[in-house]
Design an enzyme around this catalytic site. Structure first.
Site, PDB file in Angstrom:
ATOM      1  N   ASP A 333       0.858  -1.178   0.000  1.00  0.00           N
ATOM      2  CA  ASP A 333       0.000   0.000   0.000  1.00  0.00           C
ATOM      3  C   ASP A 333       0.899   1.234   0.000  1.00  0.00           C
ATOM      4  OD1 ASP A 333      -2.208   1.586   0.052  1.00  0.00           O
ATOM      5  OD2 ASP A 333      -2.790   1.128   2.112  1.00  0.00           O
ATOM      6  N   ASP A 609      -4.489  -3.096   5.615  1.00  0.00           N
ATOM      7  CA  ASP A 609      -4.870  -2.551   6.916  1.00  0.00           C
ATOM      8  C   ASP A 609      -6.353  -2.683   7.220  1.00  0.00           C
ATOM      9  OD1 ASP A 609      -5.823  -0.753   5.093  1.00  0.00           O
ATOM     10  OD2 ASP A 609      -4.790   0.991   5.914  1.00  0.00           O
TER      11      ASP A 609
END
Length: 867
Positions: A333, A609
């Protein structure tokens, strides 16, 4: 009223929310700090006591279950019966020392893994004394008011008092695969646990919406805790590497056992006594089989895991430590991992009139979509302690500096309904009353929100150009759209049936890159590991960051989630090697991307996440959750990086490679002399000379030449560079280099020592002197060899061989004991040795140096690619 533990037995699902608060002696403002301390005495901490760790007594007794140790014990009993007290003493000393070393290693591994559990803690959002804060979930007490939102693990059993579209995955408790929709409604007394819609249960997962609830039970009093106290925890499984080494030890033990029996028969055939050959055969068998290898590997993994924990990376599964070293691709990410997640709002851009009044309205509407905690809202805004998503924190702090204060807005505005942000929709929505009308505001990805507006194609094109222009500089943009209605349309909100909204404007954020991210990406690229950005952000923003970090270069491309919808796995596989950025992807597409690269033979590490990232983290070879992420992501991840930093992932891969290198070194060290005793004893029998080593000497060497250096190599921090390509141990544990060191060098050393023994005997030297020389040479050369095996790549002259203090100490102890065995009278009598003159002692040293030279020559051959 006095609070007792009996209060947790109340049937809270049968009473209304107000009655639940009354029974628990709390209020909508939560408990005070003083009340919490009183209840802590009554209820203790909110923890379920686990019994998974082996006790020290279990570890000690486990040392005596090894077949080889049992053979030694049986041999000791036989020598006791025969009144051979010296042999008995040495054999039982060997048993105790092996047991101690095994206990020390296993206890350390258990302690390390127990310690790591404390690094990843569940946090809970709680209201106390009227103020919200974040606390460790272990501090919760019955009566606490908590907020549970999408992605959270429910920290304790609780009764819902306010619910907004909340769905809970209770499969861990009830076995139901579908999430349960929660309400505040009262349930009948005999409602089964799985149907109690007004209750939340500790350990379950929030997959949608949010709720406020009052804690009704903690720790072992929760439903999950009751089950845990009745059911024994699952038996720990060995990792694949441990199973492979255990299989190898079993097969090797069988083969060497047969050879030992043959050696015993061989000795009897040549006229040796049954008793002497029995002792020699047992000593050879015990020494030749690396019974400590599985334990040594566990220690290497545990030490590596603990070392990585010190850098902010928590390996949740021991297996992941060995897989990390094989990683060849990182799908990462962007926000928080490559950047600092220190979002700053840099521009407020109203659509239409660019006035201060419009900017204030835009900020006010956007603030109503935030879901953050301000622990000290009555203090000056500059000193606010805030918790929540980085973008929302940045928005709140910026607005406060402009005089637009979230606490004041919430005091004067009645929020009717809310849909929190999720990674699939990429927006949040809030309905609130504004005068006589209801106002609905959406905050999220501007290109997606534009689809819900009444803007003309030309207006949309103009906004998209502005979005792309700012995104290309690395800014992250949020859009705001709104709509007014006479009444609140709950169905439209929760079914996402949005249309005819007005586009209000943009909020531009900038997230600085992490200071050393570029260097880390370059370093890992030089080690043969590719980095690809996979993000839900705008393509322009992701590409700008990728270029700045050196990820996206000339000839390489980016692709969006919309494009991914229309291409097959085969098409993606054909283009995958040139793609360096995936933007605006959904969690489902993350799974698709990970599977594509795995099918191409890559060992994939993927970061995530959110709750919806969990499937992708499970699909990847190494699932990496960031510390600020959801409990769901951390629950399925193999590695949790507490500081959200890409550099920690690089450190984890380096540590994984170091672990694999240490495993290789220990295997080579323990196995390179596995056949030494067989060749020495068998060779001497074949040529008809006295045995060069007796049983006690063989046991002495096995204990002090192998054990200490093998343990010390587990603490090797790595002399070699990270390497040019990922390392892997195949299923048989051996590659070409390892086979060369173990077989060729091990056998050649044994043949060299046997030839030296025969030469010295035929040269007319005293048999006792020659046998002592062979014993001292055999005991010391393996100790010196460990210095050369600290690196399987570099020459010993290119590093300080004494820099591993554990190894230096272990070798020093071994050499000291060998010296004592040769020169201390009572040890001379026990081991049948004589003092060596200085010239012979120098010969022992020369033999050890010669063997180090053989290893170094083998390294040179591999460096020059001559083998």
């Amino acid at each position: 009223m006095a609070i007792t533990r009996q209060i947790t037995k109340e049937l809270f699902w049968t009473m209304g929310a107000d009655r639940a608060l009354e029974v628990l002696a709390t209020s909508p403002g939560g408990l005070t700090d003083a009340e919490v301390e009183v209840r802590r005495v009554v209820f203790g901490s909110n923890e379920i006591k686990e019994q998974s760790r082996l006790s020290r007594a279990q570890i000690i007794f486990g040392q005596f279950t090894s077949p080889l140790i049992l053979i030694l014990v049986a041999t000791g009993l036989i020598t006791t019966f025969l009144r051979e007290w010296v042999e008995t003493g040495v054999i039982f000393a060997a048993v105790l020392i092996n047991a101690f070393l095994g206990f020390w290693q296993e206890n350390k591994a258990e302690t390390v893994l127990e310690l790591l559990k404390s690094y990843v803690r569940t946090r809970a959002r709680v209201r106390r004394g009227g103020l919200e804060r974040e606390v460790d979930a272990g501090e919760l007490m019955p009566g606490d008011l908590i907020r549970v939102t999408q992605g959270d693990r429910v920290p304790a059993d609780a009764r819902c008092i306010f619910v907004n579209d909340l769905e809970i995955d209770e499969s861990v408790l009830t076995g139901e695969s579908m999430p349960e929709k929660k309400t505040v409604d009262v349930c009948p007394q005999h409602t089964p646990l799985a149907d109690r819609t007004s209750m939340l249960y500790g350990g379950t997962l929030a997959v949608q919406g949010f709720a406020d609830a009052v804690v009704t039970a903690t720790g072992s009093e929760t439903e999950f805790g009751k089950i845990a106290s009745l059911v024994a925890l699952a038996k720990k499984e060995a990792t694949p590497l441990q199973r492979a080494t255990q299989r190898f030890a079993t097969y090797a033990g069988g083969a060497l056992g047969i050879l030992t029996v043959v050696l015993f028969g061989f000795g009897i055939y040549f006229g040796k006594s049954v008793y002497d050959m029995f002792l020699v055969a047992v000593a050879v068998g015990v020494s030749a089989v690396p019974e400590g290898l599985p334990i040594a590997l566990t220690v290497i993994l545990a030490v590596g895991v603990q070392r990585l924990a010190g850098q902010g990376g928590i390996v949740r599964k021991l297996l992941a430590a060995e897989t990390l070293g094989s990683t060849s691709l990182i799908l990462t990410d962007k926000t928080g991992t490559l950047t600092q997640a220190r979002m700053e709002l840099v521009a407020v851009l109203p659509y239409g009139a660019d006035t201060e009044e419009e900017k204030t309205k835009l900020l006010s509407d956007a603030l109503l979509n935030t879901d953050i905690v301000i622990e000290n809202p009555h203090d000056a805004p500059a000193t606010w302690r805030t918790f929540g998503p980085a973008l929302e924190v940045a928005l709140t702090k910026y607005a406060a500096r402009q005089g637009v204060l979230l606490p004041k807005i919430l005091e004067t505005t009645k929020v009717l309904d809310r849909v929190p942000f999720n990674s699939k929709d990429k927006f949040s929505a809030t309905a609130f009353r504004a005068g006589s009308h209801v106002r609905l505001v959406l905050l999220g990805a501007p290109d997606i929100l534009l689809r819900f507006t009444h803007a003309s194609p030309e207006e949309r094109e103009r906004v998209l150009e502005q979005i792309n222009e700012r995104a290309s500089t690395g800014e992250r943009l949020l859009g705001v759209i709104s709509q007014e209605a006479v009444s609140h349309d709950k169905e439209m909100l929760h079914h996402r049936a949005f249309h005819n909204f007005t586009f209000r404007g943009l909020l531009a954020f900038r997230d600085p890159l992490r200071p050393h991210a570029r260097e880390a990406i370059h370093e890992i690229a030089m080690a043969g590991v590719k980095t690809i950005i996979v993000t839900g952000d705008h393509q322009g923003t992701a590409m700008a960051v990728a270029r700045e970090l050196g990820i996206l270069k000339e000839g390489e491309t980016a692709i969006t989630g919309d494009e991914l919808k229309h291409i097959s796995a085969e098409d993606l596989a054909a283009r995958a090697q040139t793609i360096r950025v995936y933007a605006r992807v959904t969690p489902e597409q993350k799974v698709f991307i990970a599977k594509t690269y795995k099918a191409q033979g890559e060992i994939v590490a993927m970061t995530g996440d959110g709750v919806n990232d969990a499937p992708a983290l499970q699909v990847a070879d190494i699932g990496v959750a960031v510390g600020s992420g959801s409990d769901v992501a951390k629950g399925v991840a193999d590695l949790v990086i507490l500081n959200d930093n890409f550099e920690t992932i690089v450190s984890a891969i380096k540590e994984g490679r170091r672990i694999l290198e240490n495993i290789r070194k220990v295997i080579i060290y323990l196995l390179s002399n596995a056949f030494d005793e067989l060749l020495l004893i068998g060779g001497s029998l074949a040529v008809g000379v006295a045995l060069p080593l007796n049983a006690l000497q063989i046991l002495f060497v096995n204990i002090f030449s192998d054990s200490f250096p093998a343990i010390a190599l587990a603490f090797e921090e790595g002399i070699d560079d990270i390497g040019k390509k990922p390392k892997q141990l195949d299923k048989n544990l051996f590659d070409k280099q390892m086979r060369f060191f173990i077989l060729v060098i091990g056998v050649s050393t044994s043949v060299f020592l046997l030839a030296l023994y025969l030469f010295l005997l035929r040269a007319g030297f005293a048999q006792a002197l020659v046998r002592t020389f062979i014993f001292a040479s055999f005991a010391s050369y393996t100790l010196l060899l460990s210095f050369s095996l600290r690196s399987l790549e570099k020459s010993i002259v290119r590093y300080n061989p004494l820099s591993n203090i554990h190894l230096t100490a272990g070798v020093g102890i071994g050499l000291g004991l060998t010296f004592a065995a040769v020169y201390i009278p009572w040890l001379q009598r026990a081991l049948d040795t004589v003092p060596l003159p200085l010239s012979w002692l120098l010969g022992v040293l020369c033999f050890g140096i010669a063997n180090v030279g053989i290893i170094e020559f083998g390294k040179w051959l591999f460096r020059k690619k001559l083998l």
